[in-house]
Design an enzyme around this catalytic site. Sequence first.
Site, PDB file in Angstrom:
ATOM      1  N   ASP A   1      -9.166 -13.986 -18.445  1.00 41.47           N
ATOM      2  CA  ASP A   1     -10.070 -14.500 -17.418  1.00 41.47           C
ATOM      3  C   ASP A   1     -11.167 -15.375 -18.035  1.00 41.47           C
ATOM      4  O   ASP A   1     -11.774 -14.984 -19.041  1.00 41.47           O
ATOM      5  CB  ASP A   1     -10.704 -13.298 -16.699  1.00 41.47           C
ATOM      6  CG  ASP A   1     -11.477 -13.692 -15.461  1.00 41.47           C
ATOM      7  OD1 ASP A   1     -10.875 -14.278 -14.553  1.00 41.47           O
ATOM      8  OD2 ASP A   1     -12.693 -13.407 -15.411  1.00 41.47           O
TER       9      ASP A   1
ATOM     10  N   ASP B   1      -3.973   3.911   2.649  1.00 38.32           N
ATOM     11  CA  ASP B   1      -5.415   3.824   2.922  1.00 38.32           C
ATOM     12  C   ASP B   1      -5.854   2.402   3.265  1.00 38.32           C
ATOM     13  O   ASP B   1      -7.047   2.125   3.380  1.00 38.32           O
ATOM     14  CB  ASP B   1      -6.229   4.366   1.734  1.00 38.32           C
ATOM     15  CG  ASP B   1      -6.057   3.510   0.486  1.00 38.32           C
ATOM     16  OD1 ASP B   1      -5.205   2.590   0.501  1.00 38.32           O
ATOM     17  OD2 ASP B   1      -6.773   3.766  -0.502  1.00 38.32           O
TER      18      ASP B   1
ATOM     19  N   ASP C   1      -4.018  -8.882 -16.641  1.00 40.04           N
ATOM     20  CA  ASP C   1      -5.190  -9.738 -16.540  1.00 40.04           C
ATOM     21  C   ASP C   1      -6.304  -9.020 -17.294  1.00 40.04           C
ATOM     22  O   ASP C   1      -6.548  -7.831 -17.082  1.00 40.04           O
ATOM     23  CB  ASP C   1      -5.559  -9.847 -15.056  1.00 40.04           C
ATOM     24  CG  ASP C   1      -6.292 -11.125 -14.713  1.00 40.04           C
ATOM     25  OD1 ASP C   1      -7.117 -11.565 -15.523  1.00 40.04           O
ATOM     26  OD2 ASP C   1      -6.056 -11.640 -13.617  1.00 40.04           O
TER      27      ASP C   1
ATOM     28  N   HIS D   1      -5.069 -16.012  -6.605  1.00 42.30           N
ATOM     29  CA  HIS D   1      -5.960 -15.249  -5.735  1.00 42.30           C
ATOM     30  C   HIS D   1      -7.305 -15.946  -5.523  1.00 42.30           C
ATOM     31  O   HIS D   1      -8.149 -15.437  -4.795  1.00 42.30           O
ATOM     32  CB  HIS D   1      -6.181 -13.865  -6.335  1.00 42.30           C
ATOM     33  CG  HIS D   1      -6.862 -13.961  -7.665  1.00 42.30           C
ATOM     34  ND1 HIS D   1      -6.249 -14.503  -8.782  1.00 42.30           N
ATOM     35  CD2 HIS D   1      -8.115 -13.638  -8.067  1.00 42.30           C
ATOM     36  CE1 HIS D   1      -7.090 -14.507  -9.791  1.00 42.30           C
ATOM     37  NE2 HIS D   1      -8.240 -13.979  -9.396  1.00 42.30           N
ATOM     38  N   ASP D   2      -7.527 -17.095  -6.203  1.00 42.89           N
ATOM     39  CA  ASP D   2      -8.763 -17.870  -6.005  1.00 42.89           C
ATOM     40  C   ASP D   2      -8.505 -19.162  -5.242  1.00 42.89           C
ATOM     41  O   ASP D   2      -9.463 -19.867  -4.893  1.00 42.89           O
ATOM     42  CB  ASP D   2      -9.376 -18.279  -7.355  1.00 42.89           C
ATOM     43  CG  ASP D   2      -9.823 -17.100  -8.201  1.00 42.89           C
ATOM     44  OD1 ASP D   2     -10.153 -16.042  -7.646  1.00 42.89           O
ATOM     45  OD2 ASP D   2      -9.842 -17.260  -9.440  1.00 42.89           O
TER      46      ASP D   2
ATOM     47  N   ASP E   1       0.832  -1.199   0.000  1.00 47.01           N
ATOM     48  CA  ASP E   1       0.000   0.000   0.000  1.00 47.01           C
ATOM     49  C   ASP E   1       0.870   1.253   0.000  1.00 47.01           C
ATOM     50  O   ASP E   1       1.548   1.540   0.986  1.00 47.01           O
ATOM     51  CB  ASP E   1      -0.910  -0.033   1.239  1.00 47.01           C
ATOM     52  CG  ASP E   1      -1.837   1.160   1.305  1.00 47.01           C
ATOM     53  OD1 ASP E   1      -1.976   1.873   0.271  1.00 47.01           O
ATOM     54  OD2 ASP E   1      -2.423   1.394   2.377  1.00 47.01           O
TER      55      ASP E   1
ATOM     56  N   ASP F   1      -1.783  -0.828  -3.786  1.00 46.26           N
ATOM     57  CA  ASP F   1      -1.958  -0.020  -4.994  1.00 46.26           C
ATOM     58  C   ASP F   1      -0.713  -0.062  -5.868  1.00 46.26           C
ATOM     59  O   ASP F   1       0.280  -0.723  -5.549  1.00 46.26           O
ATOM     60  CB  ASP F   1      -2.324   1.419  -4.610  1.00 46.26           C
ATOM     61  CG  ASP F   1      -1.372   1.977  -3.560  1.00 46.26           C
ATOM     62  OD1 ASP F   1      -0.176   1.632  -3.618  1.00 46.26           O
ATOM     63  OD2 ASP F   1      -1.823   2.732  -2.673  1.00 46.26           O
TER      64      ASP F   1
ATOM     65  N   GLU G   1      -7.478 -18.709 -18.871  1.00 42.34           N
ATOM     66  CA  GLU G   1      -8.029 -19.463 -17.740  1.00 42.34           C
ATOM     67  C   GLU G   1      -9.227 -20.265 -18.237  1.00 42.34           C
ATOM     68  O   GLU G   1     -10.185 -19.693 -18.760  1.00 42.34           O
ATOM     69  CB  GLU G   1      -8.460 -18.504 -16.626  1.00 42.34           C
ATOM     70  CG  GLU G   1      -8.866 -19.255 -15.366  1.00 42.34           C
ATOM     71  CD  GLU G   1      -9.735 -18.457 -14.409  1.00 42.34           C
ATOM     72  OE1 GLU G   1      -9.719 -18.765 -13.216  1.00 42.34           O
ATOM     73  OE2 GLU G   1     -10.451 -17.532 -14.858  1.00 42.34           O
TER      74      GLU G   1
END
Length: 587
Positions: free
Chosen positions: A216, A28, A101, A344-345, A24, A32, A271
């Site tokens: 994706d 926040d 992605d 991330h899945d 980050d 990012d 994917e």
Amino acid sequence: MDEAARAWWKEATVYQVYPRSFADGDGDGVGDLSGLASRADYLADLGVDVGWLTPVYESPMADNGYDVADYRAVDDTFGSMADWRAVRDALHERDIRLVMDFVPNHTSDEHAWFRASRAREDGKADWYHWADGVDADTVAYDAPDEGPSGEAPPNNWRSFFGGPAWTYDDERGQWYLHLFDPKQPDLDWSVPAVRAAIHDELRYWLDEGIDGFRLDVVNLLSKPDGYPSGDESEPFNGSLRLVPDGSRIHEYVSGMSEAVFAGHDLLTVGECIGDLSVEEAARYVEPDGDGLSMVFHFGHVGIGRGDALWEREPWSLTDLKAVFDRWQNGLAGRGWNSLYFENHDQPRVVSRFGDDGDYRLESATCIATLLHTLCGTPYVYQGQELGQTNPTFESLAEFRDVETVRTVEEALAAGEIESFDDVRDGLNAHSRDTSRTPMQWTDGPNAGFTDPDAEPWIRLHEDYREVNVEAQRSDPDSVWHYYRRLIDLRAANDVLVYGAYENHTPEDEQVWAYSRTLGDEAAAGAESDRAFVALNWGGEPARVEPPASLAGAAATLALSNRDGAPAPERVEPYTARPWEARVYLLD
Ligand code: TEU
């Protein structure tokens, strides 16, 4: 080596960045692009060749950016287009390529295309899958609460995230299809203007100088023939089995390659969800196929999982070997494999297929050895190089993932489960949030992910004081250093990239011993033309018996994950310690 068979993306190791959880920069609590740019040296030090960035496009974030509202804009959450260019340049300056992605199957319902389509404006009335409802009394499935009374959705498909795959739109007076969240309407790829529009968006990013795409759910673009009046006798999770790889899919994907990718030297990875067969995969990736470099399939990550997200089933090492063997052998000489365990899945592989208790370090490095010594391009997901394990979420309120929250709420409402406690352990094993906790940089406040007084968007893993980048970089025996060595070893040895795979222990429940062999032509200039890899997949010692064809061969032990291993100068039988991995290069 047949130079025509070489490709940079075959020799590369890819590192996946999930920016909202990586670093980050603005304090926040959400990672990012400026945070990522400040960590470019980290990626270079690890030795990876490619960064894959999950979506940073403008988005209402119903699915953390996989709901794109504008393909050409960067969302404020992550920064600006200038910040994105700074990331691109920071990577390129370090010889790291950048793969974006891209989400071709659906947009956000807040995308201008969908707004126009709903209003039947701008020639876009048919850009999404719109259909009339049907008489609720005539069908075997339930009408949802939303929608005109007495009317059921056009078919019984269920969304991957729970609930019907159709939502009624009051403005248009029709239902639209969304295989994922209601805020992710599916584009209708049978419409030529839709295909052309997506091609333009892809070209925009190529013109920005990127090096490839991760596409994706690419195998969902073509919907089944006869749709939307799908077979109502199919059970309610029918969408998963019915939808992938529709009859026009290869036309759409090869069309994309011809229109956009041709003439560029790109890494393109599609994917492919569902039960993709090797034969089907070959059509996407073989030389005269659709033009993709490789696909992600779900064969191995489906092992030990049931239908419900939280369902766990027994699995064995031979199950895992069977899937890898099918893909290694099935694509050999035809097309290229991707190699991954985490993203991330998916949950952390140490918790999934290793030992996240006593043998965290040993099992993390053993599995890493497999990842880098099979035939294919290895993908490392942020934190995997630290041997991260799944965190323990204590309540539903701690989860952020739309799939997790929605499916649990739906199961509660339907009375399929009584309380969160019924599924707590299963969710801690399989929820997509298990791998989405913040990157652990230090043992300091917020693990160095964000400012000390900021609130991270998702809770930290409880183990960050022990498991973090700073600690591991200063420890030569850490998982991090082992990944670095593996990446270097593979990069330096053609045999580990291009060698043919042969499994010598397909039936063994604990030892996985295999070899990689270069063909005569490839062997000519290579340091070594044969590698022998032996993994002890478990917490008990195990005897490794090399095959007769290799026993006694002069070799160098190029890498091992266990200290003090003897350094034999030939391939010999030995008793492997728990989770011991060895990579021999034959002289
Ligand atoms: O994932 C598709 C996909 O296979 C998962 O959503 C899968 O259904 C789920 O993880 C099983 O538990 C891609 C993206 O990687 C994912 O993050 C997106 O949510 C999804 O597509 C929709 O864009």
